[in-house]
Design a protein around this motif. Structure first.
Motif, PDB file in Angstrom:
ATOM      1  N   GLY A   1      39.084  30.829  39.274  1.00  0.00           N
ATOM      2  CA  GLY A   1      37.877  31.494  39.747  1.00  0.00           C
ATOM      3  C   GLY A   1      37.827  32.979  39.492  1.00  0.00           C
ATOM      4  N   ALA A   2      38.888  33.568  38.960  1.00  0.00           N
ATOM      5  CA  ALA A   2      38.905  35.016  38.724  1.00  0.00           C
ATOM      6  C   ALA A   2      38.045  35.421  37.540  1.00  0.00           C
ATOM      7  CB  ALA A   2      40.328  35.506  38.526  1.00  0.00           C
ATOM      8  N   LEU A   3      37.808  34.507  36.603  1.00  0.00           N
ATOM      9  CA  LEU A   3      37.049  34.818  35.393  1.00  0.00           C
ATOM     10  C   LEU A   3      35.929  33.808  35.191  1.00  0.00           C
ATOM     11  CD1 LEU A   3      40.074  35.508  33.011  1.00  0.00           C
ATOM     12  CD2 LEU A   3      38.719  37.210  34.247  1.00  0.00           C
ATOM     13  N   ARG A   4      34.722  34.302  35.008  1.00  0.00           N
ATOM     14  CA  ARG A   4      33.601  33.441  34.607  1.00  0.00           C
ATOM     15  C   ARG A   4      33.422  33.608  33.108  1.00  0.00           C
ATOM     16  NH1 ARG A   4      27.568  33.739  37.202  1.00  0.00           N
ATOM     17  NH2 ARG A   4      28.764  33.270  39.112  1.00  0.00           N
ATOM     18  N   TYR A   5      33.326  32.493  32.404  1.00  0.00           N
ATOM     19  CA  TYR A   5      33.368  32.532  30.944  1.00  0.00           C
ATOM     20  C   TYR A   5      32.192  31.770  30.355  1.00  0.00           C
ATOM     21  CZ  TYR A   5      35.481  32.291  26.267  1.00  0.00           C
ATOM     22  OH  TYR A   5      35.749  32.413  24.921  1.00  0.00           O
ATOM     23  N   ASP A   6      31.505  32.398  29.419  1.00  0.00           N
ATOM     24  CA  ASP A   6      30.404  31.777  28.691  1.00  0.00           C
ATOM     25  C   ASP A   6      30.985  31.081  27.467  1.00  0.00           C
ATOM     26  OD1 ASP A   6      28.253  31.312  26.852  1.00  0.00           O
ATOM     27  OD2 ASP A   6      27.050  32.780  27.949  1.00  0.00           O
TER      28      ASP A   6
ATOM     29  N   GLU B   1      46.851  46.555  32.125  1.00  0.00           N
ATOM     30  CA  GLU B   1      45.793  45.562  31.917  1.00  0.00           C
ATOM     31  C   GLU B   1      45.374  44.938  33.244  1.00  0.00           C
ATOM     32  OE1 GLU B   1      45.652  42.954  28.524  1.00  0.00           O
ATOM     33  OE2 GLU B   1      47.580  43.722  27.837  1.00  0.00           O
ATOM     34  N   PRO B   2      44.102  44.533  33.366  1.00  0.00           N
ATOM     35  CA  PRO B   2      43.649  43.880  34.600  1.00  0.00           C
ATOM     36  C   PRO B   2      44.459  42.608  34.885  1.00  0.00           C
ATOM     37  CG  PRO B   2      41.783  44.482  33.217  1.00  0.00           C
ATOM     38  CD  PRO B   2      43.018  44.694  32.389  1.00  0.00           C
ATOM     39  N   VAL B   3      44.680  42.334  36.165  1.00  0.00           N
ATOM     40  CA  VAL B   3      45.481  41.180  36.566  1.00  0.00           C
ATOM     41  C   VAL B   3      44.547  40.088  37.091  1.00  0.00           C
ATOM     42  CG1 VAL B   3      47.341  40.357  38.048  1.00  0.00           C
ATOM     43  CG2 VAL B   3      47.404  42.688  37.145  1.00  0.00           C
ATOM     44  N   ALA B   4      44.261  39.100  36.242  1.00  0.00           N
ATOM     45  CA  ALA B   4      43.458  37.969  36.694  1.00  0.00           C
ATOM     46  C   ALA B   4      44.252  37.115  37.679  1.00  0.00           C
ATOM     47  CB  ALA B   4      43.013  37.129  35.502  1.00  0.00           C
ATOM     48  N   LYS B   5      45.535  36.910  37.370  1.00  0.00           N
ATOM     49  CA  LYS B   5      46.435  36.168  38.253  1.00  0.00           C
ATOM     50  C   LYS B   5      47.830  36.766  38.150  1.00  0.00           C
ATOM     51  CE  LYS B   5      46.257  31.949  36.676  1.00  0.00           C
ATOM     52  NZ  LYS B   5      46.470  30.481  36.567  1.00  0.00           N
ATOM     53  N   LEU B   6      48.498  36.852  39.281  1.00  0.00           N
ATOM     54  CA  LEU B   6      49.924  37.159  39.294  1.00  0.00           C
ATOM     55  C   LEU B   6      50.661  35.827  39.404  1.00  0.00           C
ATOM     56  CD1 LEU B   6      52.244  39.249  39.494  1.00  0.00           C
ATOM     57  CD2 LEU B   6      51.967  39.132  41.983  1.00  0.00           C
ATOM     58  N   LEU B   7      51.599  35.580  38.496  1.00  0.00           N
ATOM     59  CA  LEU B   7      52.366  34.347  38.480  1.00  0.00           C
ATOM     60  C   LEU B   7      53.780  34.632  38.969  1.00  0.00           C
ATOM     61  CD1 LEU B   7      51.232  33.132  34.943  1.00  0.00           C
ATOM     62  CD2 LEU B   7      50.250  32.505  37.152  1.00  0.00           C
TER      63      LEU B   7
ATOM     64  N   ALA C   1      46.230  38.321  49.672  1.00  0.00           N
ATOM     65  CA  ALA C   1      45.853  37.674  48.407  1.00  0.00           C
ATOM     66  C   ALA C   1      45.672  36.186  48.653  1.00  0.00           C
ATOM     67  CB  ALA C   1      46.927  37.914  47.351  1.00  0.00           C
ATOM     68  N   GLU C   2      45.141  35.498  47.641  1.00  0.00           N
ATOM     69  CA  GLU C   2      45.000  34.037  47.665  1.00  0.00           C
ATOM     70  C   GLU C   2      46.160  33.446  46.875  1.00  0.00           C
ATOM     71  OE1 GLU C   2      42.727  32.405  49.325  1.00  0.00           O
ATOM     72  OE2 GLU C   2      41.407  34.087  49.846  1.00  0.00           O
ATOM     73  N   ILE C   3      46.890  32.521  47.500  1.00  0.00           N
ATOM     74  CA  ILE C   3      48.029  31.880  46.848  1.00  0.00           C
ATOM     75  C   ILE C   3      47.762  30.392  46.715  1.00  0.00           C
ATOM     76  CG2 ILE C   3      50.505  31.430  46.951  1.00  0.00           C
ATOM     77  CD1 ILE C   3      50.827  33.914  48.644  1.00  0.00           C
ATOM     78  N   THR C   4      48.019  29.870  45.541  1.00  0.00           N
ATOM     79  CA  THR C   4      47.875  28.431  45.331  1.00  0.00           C
ATOM     80  C   THR C   4      48.839  28.011  44.231  1.00  0.00           C
ATOM     81  OG1 THR C   4      46.252  26.647  45.012  1.00  0.00           O
ATOM     82  CG2 THR C   4      46.014  28.602  43.617  1.00  0.00           C
ATOM     83  N   TYR C   5      48.737  26.759  43.816  1.00  0.00           N
ATOM     84  CA  TYR C   5      49.535  26.274  42.693  1.00  0.00           C
ATOM     85  C   TYR C   5      48.863  25.053  42.104  1.00  0.00           C
ATOM     86  CZ  TYR C   5      51.526  23.237  46.394  1.00  0.00           C
ATOM     87  OH  TYR C   5      51.696  22.367  47.446  1.00  0.00           O
ATOM     88  N   SER C   6      49.201  24.790  40.838  1.00  0.00           N
ATOM     89  CA  SER C   6      48.599  23.646  40.144  1.00  0.00           C
ATOM     90  C   SER C   6      49.691  22.798  39.528  1.00  0.00           C
ATOM     91  CB  SER C   6      47.556  24.128  39.123  1.00  0.00           C
ATOM     92  OG  SER C   6      48.076  25.126  38.269  1.00  0.00           O
TER      93      SER C   6
ATOM     94  N   SER D   1      45.816  35.231  43.351  1.00  0.00           N
ATOM     95  CA  SER D   1      44.563  35.887  42.985  1.00  0.00           C
ATOM     96  C   SER D   1      44.175  36.906  44.044  1.00  0.00           C
ATOM     97  CB  SER D   1      43.447  34.843  42.846  1.00  0.00           C
ATOM     98  OG  SER D   1      43.788  33.845  41.903  1.00  0.00           O
ATOM     99  N   ALA D   2      43.156  37.680  43.736  1.00  0.00           N
ATOM    100  CA  ALA D   2      42.647  38.659  44.689  1.00  0.00           C
ATOM    101  C   ALA D   2      42.146  37.948  45.945  1.00  0.00           C
ATOM    102  CB  ALA D   2      41.512  39.455  44.046  1.00  0.00           C
ATOM    103  N   PRO D   3      42.176  38.638  47.083  1.00  0.00           N
ATOM    104  CA  PRO D   3      41.692  38.007  48.321  1.00  0.00           C
ATOM    105  C   PRO D   3      40.244  37.545  48.177  1.00  0.00           C
ATOM    106  CG  PRO D   3      41.989  40.379  48.606  1.00  0.00           C
ATOM    107  CD  PRO D   3      42.619  40.020  47.306  1.00  0.00           C
ATOM    108  N   GLY D   4      39.989  36.328  48.621  1.00  0.00           N
ATOM    109  CA  GLY D   4      38.644  35.768  48.531  1.00  0.00           C
ATOM    110  C   GLY D   4      38.298  35.174  47.192  1.00  0.00           C
ATOM    111  N   VAL D   5      39.229  35.186  46.243  1.00  0.00           N
ATOM    112  CA  VAL D   5      38.966  34.637  44.911  1.00  0.00           C
ATOM    113  C   VAL D   5      39.658  33.287  44.782  1.00  0.00           C
ATOM    114  CG1 VAL D   5      39.283  34.947  42.423  1.00  0.00           C
ATOM    115  CG2 VAL D   5      38.697  36.905  43.872  1.00  0.00           C
ATOM    116  N   THR D   6      38.869  32.235  44.745  1.00  0.00           N
ATOM    117  CA  THR D   6      39.364  30.870  44.568  1.00  0.00           C
ATOM    118  C   THR D   6      38.394  30.119  43.667  1.00  0.00           C
ATOM    119  OG1 THR D   6      38.141  29.885  46.418  1.00  0.00           O
ATOM    120  CG2 THR D   6      40.273  30.909  46.940  1.00  0.00           C
ATOM    121  N   LYS D   7      38.795  28.951  43.266  1.00  0.00           N
ATOM    122  CA  LYS D   7      37.862  28.096  42.534  1.00  0.00           C
ATOM    123  C   LYS D   7      36.597  27.859  43.357  1.00  0.00           C
ATOM    124  CE  LYS D   7      40.877  25.219  39.592  1.00  0.00           C
ATOM    125  NZ  LYS D   7      41.175  23.820  39.229  1.00  0.00           N
TER     126      LYS D   7
END
Length: 264
Positions: free
Chosen positions: A69-74, A143-149, A172-177, A186-192
């Motif tokens: 959810g950090a990047l919207r892509y066309d 560089e901008p950090v879309a996600k910290l791994l 921050a928002e923490i998850t895993y896949s 991700s940044a706070p409030g940034v999720t899918k």
């Protein structure tokens, strides 16, 4: 039931089979939904560079929500149209907190264009190796950090998630896949889910007009947001327990099975 106006689908473990392919049946089901007027939205932990070939195989255009959810892509213009990166000061705080909370963490930064890794961080996605670079001082990069791994060898993602969320709180928002022993931050409030909710609001689409598919903890909030959220049969146990609607596995065309019914 009125057919949903938007189809939101995860990729790995969901739309893609175990060979990381879109089956002909799944492609046909997506095309049927699109022909009926539905918006098809890929919503994935993958960065934009790793979804173009998949979108083409699936016959999907329009917008994709990447990097959790950090990047919207066309997909047509091949351009990031919106970004919600982590603030540099927050990245530093997270590094320090997680060094205290986790066993021997190694860090990497997803920028959207590539991955910067500190020494010792392994290349975990071989096909993306050309876009991954070890740097001597990860924290000096600008560089901008879309996600910290964060990776901790020998520990499950479930274990790491419990310890990390207790340490970080609302910073921050923490998850895993799907990659073992790795947390995605991700940044706070940034999720899918927040990215999908924002898109739906812009399009005038209500949650009950959305059907969504996923298999991992980073999909949970999306499946709860959608009026029709489906967990894949191969989902993480926490997803299967939390989401009442289940479909077949990714290797059994579980997404297609639902879409064929909704858009018959």
């Amino acid at each position: 039931m009125t057919a949903p106006r938007l189809v939101a689908t995860d990729l790995d473990g969901t739309l893609l089979d175990s060979a990381r392919q879109v089956s002909p049946r799944t492609r046909a089901a997506l095309q049927r939904a699109a022909a009926a007027g539905a918006q098809i939205v890929i919503i994935t932990a993958r960065p934009p560079r790793n979804i173009l070939a998949i979108a083409e195989q699936a016959g999907v255009g329009g917008l994709a929500l990447c990097s959790n959810g950090a990047l919207r892509y066309d997909l047509t213009a091949k351009t990031v149209t919106a970004a919600s990166p982590l603030e540099p000061a927050t990245v530093g705080k997270l590094r320090d907190l997680l060094r205290e909370a986790l066993p021997d963490p190694l860090y990497a930064i997803e920028t959207g264009h590539g991955v910067l890794m500190e020494p010792g961080y392994p290349v975990l996605v071989p096909e993306d190796a050309p876009n991954r670079r070890h740097v001597a001082d990860l924290w000096a990069e600008t560089e901008p950090v879309a996600k910290l791994l964060v990776r901790c060898e020998g520990h499950t993602s479930d274990e790491l998630f419990t310890a990390a969320t207790a340490a970080v709180g609302e910073l921050a928002e923490i998850t895993y896949s799907g990659i073992s022993s790795v947390l995605e931050i991700s940044a706070p409030g940034v999720t899918k889910a927040t990215a999908l909710a924002a898109l739906c609001a812009e399009l005038g689409i209500a949650p009950e007009q959305v059907v969504a598919f996923g298999d991992m903890p980073n999909d949970l909030a999306v499946l709860a947001f959608a009026g029709h959220g489906y967990a894949m049969a191969n989902s993480h146990p926490s997803v299967l327990a939390a989401i009442p609607r289940h479909t077949l596995s990714n290797d059994e065309d579980g997404v297609a099975a639902v879409l064929e019914t909704l858009y018959s």
